[in-house]
Motif scaffolding. Structure first.
Motif, mmCIF file in Angstrom:
data_model
loop_
_atom_site.group_PDB
_atom_site.id
_atom_site.type_symbol
_atom_site.label_atom_id
_atom_site.label_comp_id
_atom_site.label_asym_id
_atom_site.label_seq_id
_atom_site.Cartn_x
_atom_site.Cartn_y
_atom_site.Cartn_z
ATOM 1 N N GLU A 23 5.181 4.195 -13.752
ATOM 2 C CA GLU A 23 6.351 3.380 -13.384
ATOM 3 C C GLU A 23 5.897 2.093 -12.701
ATOM 4 N N LEU A 24 4.835 2.206 -11.907
ATOM 5 C CA LEU A 24 4.354 1.021 -11.198
ATOM 6 C C LEU A 24 3.773 -0.003 -12.170
ATOM 7 N N VAL A 25 3.154 0.491 -13.236
ATOM 8 C CA VAL A 25 2.634 -0.445 -14.245
ATOM 9 C C VAL A 25 3.794 -1.285 -14.788
ATOM 10 N N GLY A 83 10.344 5.119 3.852
ATOM 11 C CA GLY A 83 11.490 5.209 2.951
ATOM 12 C C GLY A 83 11.135 5.999 1.716
ATOM 13 N N TYR A 84 12.143 6.251 0.912
ATOM 14 C CA TYR A 84 11.930 7.007 -0.326
ATOM 15 C C TYR A 84 11.194 6.144 -1.364
ATOM 16 N N GLY A 85 10.502 6.849 -2.253
ATOM 17 C CA GLY A 85 9.786 6.151 -3.311
ATOM 18 C C GLY A 85 10.701 5.365 -4.227
ATOM 19 N N ARG A 86 11.803 5.990 -4.612
ATOM 20 C CA ARG A 86 12.674 5.357 -5.616
ATOM 21 C C ARG A 86 13.399 4.131 -5.069
ATOM 22 N N LYS A 130 3.548 1.723 2.883
ATOM 23 C CA LYS A 130 4.704 2.608 2.651
ATOM 24 C C LYS A 130 4.190 4.031 2.558
ATOM 25 N N PRO A 131 4.318 4.799 3.667
ATOM 26 C CA PRO A 131 3.872 6.193 3.590
ATOM 27 C C PRO A 131 4.840 7.029 2.758
ATOM 28 N N ALA A 132 4.434 8.241 2.418
ATOM 29 C CA ALA A 132 5.336 9.145 1.694
ATOM 30 C C ALA A 132 6.501 9.520 2.610
ATOM 31 N N ALA A 139 12.497 2.329 -1.422
ATOM 32 C CA ALA A 139 11.538 1.447 -0.744
ATOM 33 C C ALA A 139 10.295 1.194 -1.612
ATOM 34 N N GLY A 140 9.728 2.278 -2.155
ATOM 35 C CA GLY A 140 8.504 2.128 -2.960
ATOM 36 C C GLY A 140 8.744 1.243 -4.166
ATOM 37 N N ALA A 141 9.846 1.525 -4.865
ATOM 38 C CA ALA A 141 10.141 0.763 -6.087
ATOM 39 C C ALA A 141 10.416 -0.704 -5.753
ATOM 40 N N ALA A 142 11.097 -0.965 -4.618
ATOM 41 C CA ALA A 142 11.392 -2.359 -4.240
ATOM 42 C C ALA A 142 10.095 -3.116 -3.944
ATOM 43 N N GLU A 201 -1.487 20.914 -16.921
ATOM 44 C CA GLU A 201 -0.652 20.130 -16.012
ATOM 45 C C GLU A 201 -1.162 20.252 -14.583
ATOM 46 N N GLU A 202 -1.045 19.157 -13.838
ATOM 47 C CA GLU A 202 -1.452 19.193 -12.436
ATOM 48 C C GLU A 202 -0.425 20.004 -11.640
ATOM 49 N N ILE A 203 -0.879 21.042 -10.939
ATOM 50 C CA ILE A 203 0.047 21.920 -10.201
ATOM 51 C C ILE A 203 0.171 21.461 -8.754
ATOM 52 N N PHE A 204 -0.939 21.009 -8.176
ATOM 53 C CA PHE A 204 -0.972 20.579 -6.780
ATOM 54 C C PHE A 204 -0.602 21.742 -5.849
ATOM 55 N N GLY A 205 -1.210 22.882 -6.124
ATOM 56 C CA GLY A 205 -1.023 24.077 -5.312
ATOM 57 C C GLY A 205 -2.248 24.967 -5.499
ATOM 58 N N THR A 262 -1.638 5.368 -4.348
ATOM 59 C CA THR A 262 -2.189 6.709 -4.565
ATOM 60 C C THR A 262 -1.003 7.644 -4.716
ATOM 61 N N GLY A 263 -0.999 8.419 -5.790
ATOM 62 C CA GLY A 263 0.106 9.341 -6.024
ATOM 63 C C GLY A 263 0.039 9.911 -7.424
ATOM 64 N N SER A 264 1.179 10.295 -7.940
ATOM 65 C CA SER A 264 1.193 11.004 -9.223
ATOM 66 C C SER A 264 1.034 10.042 -10.400
ATOM 67 N N LEU A 288 0.866 -1.185 0.000
ATOM 68 C CA LEU A 288 0.000 0.000 0.000
ATOM 69 C C LEU A 288 0.900 1.231 0.000
ATOM 70 N N ILE A 289 0.913 1.958 -1.098
ATOM 71 C CA ILE A 289 1.839 3.100 -1.230
ATOM 72 C C ILE A 289 0.999 4.374 -1.287
ATOM 73 N N VAL A 290 1.272 5.292 -0.354
ATOM 74 C CA VAL A 290 0.394 6.470 -0.241
ATOM 75 C C VAL A 290 1.185 7.777 -0.310
HETATM 76 P P1 NAD Z 1 4.280 10.641 -5.756
HETATM 77 O O1 NAD Z 1 3.741 9.820 -6.862
HETATM 78 O O2 NAD Z 1 5.560 11.326 -5.945
HETATM 79 O O3 NAD Z 1 4.479 9.748 -4.433
HETATM 80 C C1 NAD Z 1 3.417 8.969 -3.896
HETATM 81 C C2 NAD Z 1 3.997 7.785 -3.151
HETATM 82 O O4 NAD Z 1 4.713 6.966 -4.071
HETATM 83 C C3 NAD Z 1 5.010 8.156 -2.059
HETATM 84 O O5 NAD Z 1 4.876 7.239 -0.996
HETATM 85 C C4 NAD Z 1 6.342 7.963 -2.762
HETATM 86 O O6 NAD Z 1 7.399 7.682 -1.875
HETATM 87 C C5 NAD Z 1 6.040 6.766 -3.639
HETATM 88 N N1 NAD Z 1 6.894 6.646 -4.826
HETATM 89 C C6 NAD Z 1 7.537 7.630 -5.514
HETATM 90 N N2 NAD Z 1 8.245 7.108 -6.539
HETATM 91 C C7 NAD Z 1 8.028 5.766 -6.516
HETATM 92 C C8 NAD Z 1 8.465 4.683 -7.320
HETATM 93 N N3 NAD Z 1 9.265 4.862 -8.360
HETATM 94 N N4 NAD Z 1 8.023 3.449 -7.025
HETATM 95 C C9 NAD Z 1 7.193 3.232 -5.988
HETATM 96 N N5 NAD Z 1 6.760 4.208 -5.173
HETATM 97 C C10 NAD Z 1 7.158 5.466 -5.430
HETATM 98 O O7 NAD Z 1 3.094 11.618 -5.382
HETATM 99 P P2 NAD Z 1 3.104 12.760 -4.288
HETATM 100 O O8 NAD Z 1 3.831 13.911 -4.860
HETATM 101 O O9 NAD Z 1 3.508 12.207 -2.973
HETATM 102 O O10 NAD Z 1 1.533 13.061 -4.179
HETATM 103 C C11 NAD Z 1 0.894 13.913 -5.041
HETATM 104 C C12 NAD Z 1 0.216 13.172 -6.162
HETATM 105 O O11 NAD Z 1 -0.719 12.226 -5.640
HETATM 106 C C13 NAD Z 1 -0.583 14.083 -7.044
HETATM 107 O O12 NAD Z 1 -0.379 13.766 -8.385
HETATM 108 C C14 NAD Z 1 -2.017 13.784 -6.644
HETATM 109 O O13 NAD Z 1 -2.968 14.096 -7.614
HETATM 110 C C15 NAD Z 1 -1.952 12.354 -6.325
HETATM 111 N N6 NAD Z 1 -3.073 11.952 -5.464
HETATM 112 C C16 NAD Z 1 -4.100 11.218 -5.997
HETATM 113 C C17 NAD Z 1 -5.192 10.878 -5.208
HETATM 114 C C18 NAD Z 1 -6.345 10.063 -5.774
HETATM 115 O O14 NAD Z 1 -7.106 9.509 -4.981
HETATM 116 N N7 NAD Z 1 -6.520 9.979 -7.070
HETATM 117 C C19 NAD Z 1 -5.237 11.283 -3.881
HETATM 118 C C20 NAD Z 1 -4.181 12.030 -3.376
HETATM 119 C C21 NAD Z 1 -3.099 12.352 -4.185
#
Ligand code: NAD
Length: 492
Positions: free
Chosen positions: A250-252, A221-224, A190-192, A226-229, A395-399, A242-244, A162-164
């Motif tokens: 990359e996860l695909v 840990g860092y995404g690149r 794996k929290p951010a 811990a997350g990637a592993a 583009e998503e700004i997230f601000g 949940t993330g960018s 679970l990566i958040v």
């Molecule tokens: P991010 O994708 O950079 O990071 C999210 C998580 O993924 C973190 O835990 C990070 O450590 C990990 N991660 C980063 N690189 C990784 C990799 N190569 N392999 C595995 N894990 C990796 O996103 P962010 O900047 O932390 O969060 C903002 C983004 O999240 C925005 O794009 C936002 O729209 C999105 N988001 C989406 C939802 C939704 O429900 N759709 C909700 C909240 C945030």
């Protein structure tokens, strides 16, 4: 490193923070750590282990062992439900501490983070109730040949990673932990790297509630690394992310190794439409909250505002005025409405977009600057006059940066809404419900809000079309994402 901060620094962060693997607290094998910073001040107040592939491997082994032992998945569903309810009660009893940790870590205003955690508790209770309601079906076999008793059954998918992200850390974690545990999975959370605190505390509370060791492991840990592993680990059956959108892609690729199941909640560029006939006392403050809430750091932030021509000036000025009036500051202050951005990196990024908006010929109606104070604060910002192909509209700004555009031709609304690679949300403000329904049908997005904006009820699916993701959280979809379906045929 300076230890600090907040009104009552919880005991939890007065001790050295460690990884939670197999019910034990431990350091990362490498001994490396990540500083944790308060975004309202920019000061470092604690640190967490920087896990890498070796720690992820240990956590996956612990999760696998607990899954195979059946300590959780074979526990009676009533007992699992009781434990998840107990966890929800523990979170509720410790809400002040969790709110404090979240504000220190993430900067969210106290009212916002309290609501987010309260809703996450409701979500956990919703899924606790589902432990006892996981059903397959018996079917009347469609073929002619023989007589069968046949049925489908649902089983936990196995070990789930679970990566958040950092933008609402505890609720993002619980959105995954609750259905994953209700389904009977064993997990690695794996929290951010920016916001590890509430995830670690959640792991501790889960143990206290009776979740067996190894069932919920928390690895910071860092995404690149811990997350990637975690994403490429061959013994992980499922990743819920949940993330960018960029990391989602990359996860695909990483999941292809063992074709692990993948759920993706990704970015957005959501439109908000305000029609001349809207109740402006509702539309204007909601359109402002759609983009400025949580400082624009919400995946479904309403970052593109389209207003029917006659009302354009009134609505844009109203939204800009709402932004100007917002109390900006430290999340601990009860009247704060707008907290900081998460990091200096995000601060630079958002200011870079504001510069790009100026350079692209946008007219700045309000905001546009960093606050001259410590921490990562940016003024609520409204632009008009940007072309459809501008970076700020695509583009998503997230601000807290909004681009407002007048609507000329009502026939083009759906095209405007859909002119994006994303498809997460859309808002429609009008008194003409027939018009609202028509537009809602045409918009390719997972969530449509009419005469309000944002939020997700646990009973309904939440997720995105197009590059906003794969799959849904919430409702039955949320738990099905952690279940496999099996067909059983018994020849009679
Ligand atoms: P991010 O994708 O950079 O990071 C999210 C998580 O993924 C973190 O835990 C990070 O450590 C990990 N991660 C980063 N690189 C990784 C990799 N190569 N392999 C595995 N894990 C990796 O996103 P962010 O900047 O932390 O969060 C903002 C983004 O999240 C925005 O794009 C936002 O729209 C999105 N988001 C989406 C939802 C939704 O429900 N759709 C909700 C909240 C945030």
């Amino acid at each position: 490193m300076t230890m600090q901060s907040g009104p009552s620094s919880p005991d939890f962060i007065k001790r050295p923070l460690q990884l939670l693997i197999n019910g034990q607290w431990c350091e990362a094998v490498s001994g490396q750590r990540i500083d944790v910073e308060n975004p309202a001040t920019g000061s470092v107040f604690t640190s967490t282990p920087a896990a890498d592939a070796a720690d992820i491997d240990a956590a996956v082994k612990a999760a696998r062992a607990s899954f195979e032992s059946g300590s959780w998945r074979r526990m009676s569903s009533v007992q699992r439900e009781q434990i998840l309810w107990k966890l929800s009660d523990l979170i509720e009893n410790n809400i002040d501490e969790l709110v404090t940790l979240e504000i220190l870590d993430n900067g969210m205003p106290i009212s916002l983070v309290t609501r987010a955690i309260e809703r996450a508790i409701d979500g956990l209770r919703y899924y606790a109730g589902m432990c006892t309601k996981i059903y397959g079906r018996t079917t009347n076999i469609s073929g002619k040949r023989a007589e069968f008793h046949a049925f489908s059954q649902l089983e936990p998918v196995g070990v789930a990673g679970l990566i958040v992200p950092w933008n609402s850390p505890l609720s993002a974690a619980l959105n995954k932990v609750a259905p994953a545990l209700a389904a009977g999975c064993s997990c690695i959370l794996k929290p951010a790297e920016q916001t590890p605190l509430t995830a670690l505390r959640l792991g501790e509370l889960a143990l206290e509630a009776g979740v067996p060791p190894g069932v919920l492991n928390v690895v910071t840990g860092y995404g690149r690394t811990a997350g990637a592993a975690l994403a490429r680990h061959p013994d992980v059956d499922k990743i819920s992310f949940t993330g960018s959108t960029e990391v989602g892609k990359e996860l695909v690729r990483a999941a292809a190794g063992n074709l692990k199941r993948l759920s993706l909640e990704l970015g957005g560029k959501s439109p908000v439409f305000v029609f001349d006939d809207a109740d402006m006392d509702i539309a204007i403050p909601r359109a402002a909250a759609a983009i400025f809430a949580n400082t624009g750091q919400i995946c479904y932030a309403g970052s593109r505002l389209y207003v029917q021509k006659k009302s354009f000036d009134r609505v844009v000025e109203g939204v800009a005025a709402a932004g100007r009036k917002m109390k900006i500051g430290d999340g601990f202050s009860k009247d704060t409405e707008l907290g900081p951005l998460i990091s200096s990196q995000q601060h630079k990024r958002v200011l870079g977009y504001i510069e790009a908006g100026r350079a692209e010929g946008g007219a700045l109606v309000s905001g546009g600057k960093a606050l001259e104070r410590e921490g990562y604060f940016v003024e609520p910002t409204v632009f008009t006059g940007l072309a459809p192909d501008s970076r700020l509209l695509n583009e998503e700004i997230f601000g807290p940066v909004l681009v407002a555009t007048p609507i000329d031709d009502l026939n083009e609304l759906a095209a405007k809404a859909n002119a994006t690679r994303y498809g997460l949300g859309a808002g429609i403000f009008t008194r003409d419900l027939s018009n609202a329904h028509r537009l809602a049908n045409l918009i390719r997005a997972g969530n449509i809000w009419v005469n309000f904006y944002g939020g997700a009820d646990k009973s309904l699916p939440f997720g995105g079309y197009k590059e906003s993701g794969w799959g849904r959280e919430g409702g039955e979809d949320g738990i099905e994402a952690f279940l496999e379906k099996k067909a059983v045929y018994i020849r009679l």
